[in-house]
Design a protein around this motif. Structure first.
Motif, PDB file in Angstrom:
ATOM      1  N   LYS A  14       6.863  19.293  55.388  1.00  0.00           N
ATOM      2  CA  LYS A  14       6.821  17.941  55.967  1.00  0.00           C
ATOM      3  C   LYS A  14       6.063  17.980  57.287  1.00  0.00           C
ATOM      4  O   LYS A  14       6.378  18.784  58.173  1.00  0.00           O
ATOM      5  CB  LYS A  14       8.236  17.439  56.185  1.00  0.00           C
ATOM      6  N   PRO A  15       5.039  17.146  57.443  1.00  0.00           N
ATOM      7  CA  PRO A  15       4.244  17.185  58.665  1.00  0.00           C
ATOM      8  C   PRO A  15       5.004  16.592  59.850  1.00  0.00           C
ATOM      9  O   PRO A  15       5.950  15.821  59.666  1.00  0.00           O
ATOM     10  CB  PRO A  15       3.033  16.323  58.323  1.00  0.00           C
ATOM     11  N   SER A  16       4.580  16.954  61.052  1.00  0.00           N
ATOM     12  CA  SER A  16       5.146  16.332  62.240  1.00  0.00           C
ATOM     13  C   SER A  16       4.689  14.869  62.272  1.00  0.00           C
ATOM     14  O   SER A  16       3.791  14.476  61.546  1.00  0.00           O
ATOM     15  CB  SER A  16       4.652  17.080  63.476  1.00  0.00           C
ATOM     16  N   ARG A  17       5.311  14.074  63.155  1.00  0.00           N
ATOM     17  CA  ARG A  17       4.917  12.655  63.181  1.00  0.00           C
ATOM     18  C   ARG A  17       3.487  12.533  63.696  1.00  0.00           C
ATOM     19  O   ARG A  17       3.025  13.311  64.526  1.00  0.00           O
ATOM     20  CB  ARG A  17       5.879  11.840  64.023  1.00  0.00           C
ATOM     21  N   HIS A  18       2.828  11.528  63.169  1.00  0.00           N
ATOM     22  CA  HIS A  18       1.409  11.322  63.432  1.00  0.00           C
ATOM     23  C   HIS A  18       1.263  10.189  64.446  1.00  0.00           C
ATOM     24  O   HIS A  18       2.063   9.252  64.432  1.00  0.00           O
ATOM     25  CB  HIS A  18       0.745  10.950  62.107  1.00  0.00           C
ATOM     26  N   LEU A  19       0.248  10.259  65.278  1.00  0.00           N
ATOM     27  CA  LEU A  19       0.130   9.204  66.298  1.00  0.00           C
ATOM     28  C   LEU A  19      -0.014   7.813  65.685  1.00  0.00           C
ATOM     29  O   LEU A  19       0.393   6.821  66.302  1.00  0.00           O
ATOM     30  CB  LEU A  19      -0.990   9.516  67.299  1.00  0.00           C
ATOM     31  N   THR A  23       3.583   3.353  68.281  1.00  0.00           N
ATOM     32  CA  THR A  23       2.922   2.408  69.176  1.00  0.00           C
ATOM     33  C   THR A  23       2.365   3.203  70.358  1.00  0.00           C
ATOM     34  O   THR A  23       2.712   4.367  70.552  1.00  0.00           O
ATOM     35  CB  THR A  23       3.924   1.378  69.732  1.00  0.00           C
ATOM     36  N   MET A  24       1.532   2.557  71.169  1.00  0.00           N
ATOM     37  CA  MET A  24       0.946   3.277  72.304  1.00  0.00           C
ATOM     38  C   MET A  24       2.033   3.773  73.249  1.00  0.00           C
ATOM     39  O   MET A  24       1.974   4.906  73.730  1.00  0.00           O
ATOM     40  CB  MET A  24      -0.057   2.377  73.027  1.00  0.00           C
ATOM     41  N   ALA A  25       3.062   2.949  73.475  1.00  0.00           N
ATOM     42  CA  ALA A  25       4.150   3.376  74.373  1.00  0.00           C
ATOM     43  C   ALA A  25       4.849   4.608  73.789  1.00  0.00           C
ATOM     44  O   ALA A  25       5.171   5.560  74.516  1.00  0.00           O
ATOM     45  CB  ALA A  25       5.136   2.232  74.571  1.00  0.00           C
ATOM     46  N   GLU A  26       5.061   4.596  72.477  1.00  0.00           N
ATOM     47  CA  GLU A  26       5.717   5.745  71.832  1.00  0.00           C
ATOM     48  C   GLU A  26       4.824   6.989  71.873  1.00  0.00           C
ATOM     49  O   GLU A  26       5.303   8.110  72.004  1.00  0.00           O
ATOM     50  CB  GLU A  26       6.067   5.410  70.374  1.00  0.00           C
ATOM     51  N   ARG A  27       3.514   6.770  71.768  1.00  0.00           N
ATOM     52  CA  ARG A  27       2.591   7.919  71.847  1.00  0.00           C
ATOM     53  C   ARG A  27       2.627   8.554  73.227  1.00  0.00           C
ATOM     54  O   ARG A  27       2.619   9.778  73.355  1.00  0.00           O
ATOM     55  CB  ARG A  27       1.152   7.461  71.561  1.00  0.00           C
ATOM     56  N   MET A  72      -0.323  18.590  67.471  1.00  0.00           N
ATOM     57  CA  MET A  72       0.951  18.247  66.818  1.00  0.00           C
ATOM     58  C   MET A  72       1.007  16.789  66.378  1.00  0.00           C
ATOM     59  O   MET A  72       1.722  16.439  65.440  1.00  0.00           O
ATOM     60  CB  MET A  72       2.109  18.437  67.822  1.00  0.00           C
ATOM     61  N   LEU A  73       0.288  15.910  67.121  1.00  0.00           N
ATOM     62  CA  LEU A  73       0.338  14.477  66.813  1.00  0.00           C
ATOM     63  C   LEU A  73      -0.720  14.050  65.798  1.00  0.00           C
ATOM     64  O   LEU A  73      -0.841  12.871  65.477  1.00  0.00           O
ATOM     65  CB  LEU A  73       0.193  13.653  68.098  1.00  0.00           C
ATOM     66  N   LEU A  74      -1.508  15.021  65.343  1.00  0.00           N
ATOM     67  CA  LEU A  74      -2.538  14.699  64.347  1.00  0.00           C
ATOM     68  C   LEU A  74      -2.451  15.631  63.133  1.00  0.00           C
ATOM     69  O   LEU A  74      -3.431  16.295  62.766  1.00  0.00           O
ATOM     70  CB  LEU A  74      -3.937  14.806  64.988  1.00  0.00           C
ATOM     71  N   PRO A  75      -1.283  15.685  62.506  1.00  0.00           N
ATOM     72  CA  PRO A  75      -1.172  16.562  61.332  1.00  0.00           C
ATOM     73  C   PRO A  75      -2.024  16.022  60.175  1.00  0.00           C
ATOM     74  O   PRO A  75      -2.267  14.812  60.111  1.00  0.00           O
ATOM     75  CB  PRO A  75       0.317  16.482  60.981  1.00  0.00           C
ATOM     76  N   ASP A  76      -2.470  16.913  59.310  1.00  0.00           N
ATOM     77  CA  ASP A  76      -3.169  16.467  58.096  1.00  0.00           C
ATOM     78  C   ASP A  76      -2.159  15.811  57.181  1.00  0.00           C
ATOM     79  O   ASP A  76      -1.139  16.402  56.863  1.00  0.00           O
ATOM     80  CB  ASP A  76      -3.760  17.672  57.350  1.00  0.00           C
ATOM     81  N   LEU A  77      -2.438  14.589  56.765  1.00  0.00           N
ATOM     82  CA  LEU A  77      -1.486  13.879  55.906  1.00  0.00           C
ATOM     83  C   LEU A  77      -1.991  13.723  54.482  1.00  0.00           C
ATOM     84  O   LEU A  77      -1.217  13.692  53.535  1.00  0.00           O
ATOM     85  CB  LEU A  77      -1.198  12.485  56.479  1.00  0.00           C
ATOM     86  N   LEU A  78      -3.310  13.583  54.355  1.00  0.00           N
ATOM     87  CA  LEU A  78      -3.897  13.342  53.036  1.00  0.00           C
ATOM     88  C   LEU A  78      -4.863  14.468  52.710  1.00  0.00           C
ATOM     89  O   LEU A  78      -5.743  14.775  53.513  1.00  0.00           O
ATOM     90  CB  LEU A  78      -4.693  12.034  53.009  1.00  0.00           C
ATOM     91  N   THR A  79      -4.724  15.046  51.545  1.00  0.00           N
ATOM     92  CA  THR A  79      -5.670  16.064  51.115  1.00  0.00           C
ATOM     93  C   THR A  79      -6.430  15.515  49.913  1.00  0.00           C
ATOM     94  O   THR A  79      -5.799  15.112  48.931  1.00  0.00           O
ATOM     95  CB  THR A  79      -4.919  17.340  50.693  1.00  0.00           C
ATOM     96  N   ALA A 146       1.379   6.062  58.877  1.00  0.00           N
ATOM     97  CA  ALA A 146       0.195   6.884  59.124  1.00  0.00           C
ATOM     98  C   ALA A 146      -0.506   7.280  57.815  1.00  0.00           C
ATOM     99  O   ALA A 146      -1.735   7.362  57.770  1.00  0.00           O
ATOM    100  CB  ALA A 146       0.569   8.130  59.923  1.00  0.00           C
ATOM    101  N   GLU A 147       0.267   7.496  56.754  1.00  0.00           N
ATOM    102  CA  GLU A 147      -0.372   7.814  55.460  1.00  0.00           C
ATOM    103  C   GLU A 147      -1.203   6.631  54.974  1.00  0.00           C
ATOM    104  O   GLU A 147      -2.261   6.811  54.358  1.00  0.00           O
ATOM    105  CB  GLU A 147       0.699   8.167  54.420  1.00  0.00           C
ATOM    106  N   ILE A 148      -0.726   5.421  55.236  1.00  0.00           N
ATOM    107  CA  ILE A 148      -1.487   4.232  54.830  1.00  0.00           C
ATOM    108  C   ILE A 148      -2.745   4.105  55.698  1.00  0.00           C
ATOM    109  O   ILE A 148      -3.859   3.927  55.202  1.00  0.00           O
ATOM    110  CB  ILE A 148      -0.608   2.963  54.930  1.00  0.00           C
ATOM    111  N   VAL A 149      -2.567   4.249  57.013  1.00  0.00           N
ATOM    112  CA  VAL A 149      -3.695   4.098  57.942  1.00  0.00           C
ATOM    113  C   VAL A 149      -4.767   5.175  57.680  1.00  0.00           C
ATOM    114  O   VAL A 149      -5.964   4.888  57.733  1.00  0.00           O
ATOM    115  CB  VAL A 149      -3.185   4.192  59.402  1.00  0.00           C
ATOM    116  N   GLU A 150      -4.332   6.380  57.378  1.00  0.00           N
ATOM    117  CA  GLU A 150      -5.276   7.480  57.152  1.00  0.00           C
ATOM    118  C   GLU A 150      -6.264   7.182  56.025  1.00  0.00           C
ATOM    119  O   GLU A 150      -7.409   7.640  56.055  1.00  0.00           O
ATOM    120  CB  GLU A 150      -4.511   8.771  56.820  1.00  0.00           C
ATOM    121  N   GLN A 151      -5.844   6.414  55.025  1.00  0.00           N
ATOM    122  CA  GLN A 151      -6.769   6.068  53.947  1.00  0.00           C
ATOM    123  C   GLN A 151      -7.948   5.271  54.512  1.00  0.00           C
ATOM    124  O   GLN A 151      -9.099   5.476  54.126  1.00  0.00           O
ATOM    125  CB  GLN A 151      -6.066   5.233  52.873  1.00  0.00           C
TER     126      GLN A 151
END
Ligand code: SAH
Length: 364
Positions: A14-19, A23-27, A72-79, A146-151
């Protein structure tokens, strides 16, 4: 002609959380937790949403030690597992493997004046519509924001690098018409829409007018979406104007009837001032009779609405096919006689099983 590319796809933990989940405040808070100054979140976000890179090695404005921590905030989500193209490379379907082995698909379609990304919101789908290939295998799981946005980011990256014929370009439209029922994964989908429309460095800065969320008609979620302050286009997959037939074509109709979903659609249009799109797959001798066009016309005339007729795309094992051309023409004429705006969708990607209802994510 179609071209195919296949990649090896490892399965990961399981990947770490992705930026893009944050939200920007959470990032900023997440970056601080990693021991970095909060403004690094803005830098990292610009790399991701503007320069479209997740490779910290390229982020030369960040100190080397910080890069490794921030990765850590940019794990690979889609291969990517496989890419198939047609229309001279301007239609491209990608099969992705998620960290847990789930498969989803997205489709990039380049037209002279726009680029549309059709994205998935769930691996599989639980709605069980009998004419749709995705529904046949059931739901595997919801996708994360993030999986949706990564597409979309992945498509934007290919376009920016000039990998899609037609020169460097940008994603102008995003349609939630890939695998899954977006309104059954509400929180992640609304989060993804926010990331898509928020200007950089918060998000990709795509106009909300270019975004369409398509639903089978989950009424409470439609009502909630109307209150989000996101003027995205709502598409309602109606497919029949009468409950008797719609109960069989869109099984969730047994819960929310035609009259209720249309009321929710009109409320959405009133609140957002956006024209609602009624999706109607024309299925030979099933829902394409003139009397049904007439009934549909009577139900929707005078509303802020547009009908998108989709010639049925074939799916494996289905006995149904697209309507005869003369029946399609008669259906259009009947609807127009009620003063309703109608278009017949240009279905791209049929030969690569990338058209509406054909996304089934088999890797064979
Ligand atoms: N679950 C959402 C999102 C999927 S969108 C929804 O149903 O709206 C995919 C669109 O393509 C929907 O309008 C869907 O009804 C339509 N569709 C599904 N299978 C199809 C097929 N075989 N031919 C044409 N359109 C189809």
């Amino acid at each position: 002609m179609t071209a195919q590319l296949t990649f090896a796809a490892p399965r990961r933990a399981k990947p770490s959380r992705h930026l893009a989940d944050l939200t920007m405040a959470e990032r900023r808070a997440a970056v601080a937790e990693l021991g970095e100054k909060p403004f690094r979140a803005d830098q990292l976000s610009r790399h991701y949403f503007e320069r479209l890179t997740s490779d910290v090695g390229q982020m030369t404005d960040l100190p080397a030690a910080a890069r490794d921590r921030l990765a850590m905030l940019l794990p690979d989500l889609l291969t990517p597992v496989r890419e198939i193209t047609c229309d001279g490379g301007t239609t491209r379907k990608t099969l992705w493997k998620l960290f847990d082995g789930s498969l989803v698909e997205s489709v990039l379609m380049r037209y002279p004046d726009r680029v549309t990304m059709c994205v998935s919101s769930q691996a599989g789908c639980g709605m069980n519509c009998p004419f749709c290939a995705t529904g046949q295998a059931g739901l595997t799981r919801n996708m994360s924001t993030a999986e949706i946005v990564e597409q979309v980011v992945s498509g934007a990256r290919s376009l920016a690098r000039g990998e899609v014929p037609g020169g460097p370009g940008r994603v102008s439209n995003v349609v939630f018409m890939g695998m899954g029922e977006p309104m059954a994964n509400y929180k992640a989908v609304v989060g993804a829409v926010r990331r898509l429309v928020d200007p950089s460095p918060d998000g990709l800065g795509i106009s909300a007018r270019g975004i369409t969320v398509s639903t089978v008609g989950l009424v409470p979620a439609m009502e909630k979406l109307a209150g989000e302050g996101l003027p995205v286009t709502l598409a309602l997959s109606l497919h029949a104007p009468d409950d008797e037939l719609r109960d069989t074509l869109v099984p969730v109709n047994t819960r929310w009837k035609v009259a209720e979903v249309l009321d929710a659609a009109w409320a959405y249009a009133a609140k957002t001032k956006r024209r609602v799109s009624i999706e109607y797959a024309l299925i030979k001798d099933i829902n394409d009779q003139e009397w049904r066009a007439d009934l549909l016309g009577r139900l929707i005339k005078g509303k802020l609405v547009h009908v998108n007729l989709i010639p049925l795309n074939p799916t494996p094992g289905s006995k149904w096919t697209a309507s005869r051309p003369e029946d399609e023409r008669a259906f259009v004429r009947r609807l127009e006689s009620h003063g309703v705006a109608v278009t017949v969708r240009d279905t791209r990607g049929r030969e690569i099983d990338g058209a509406c209802g054909q996304l089934a994510a088999s890797s064979t």
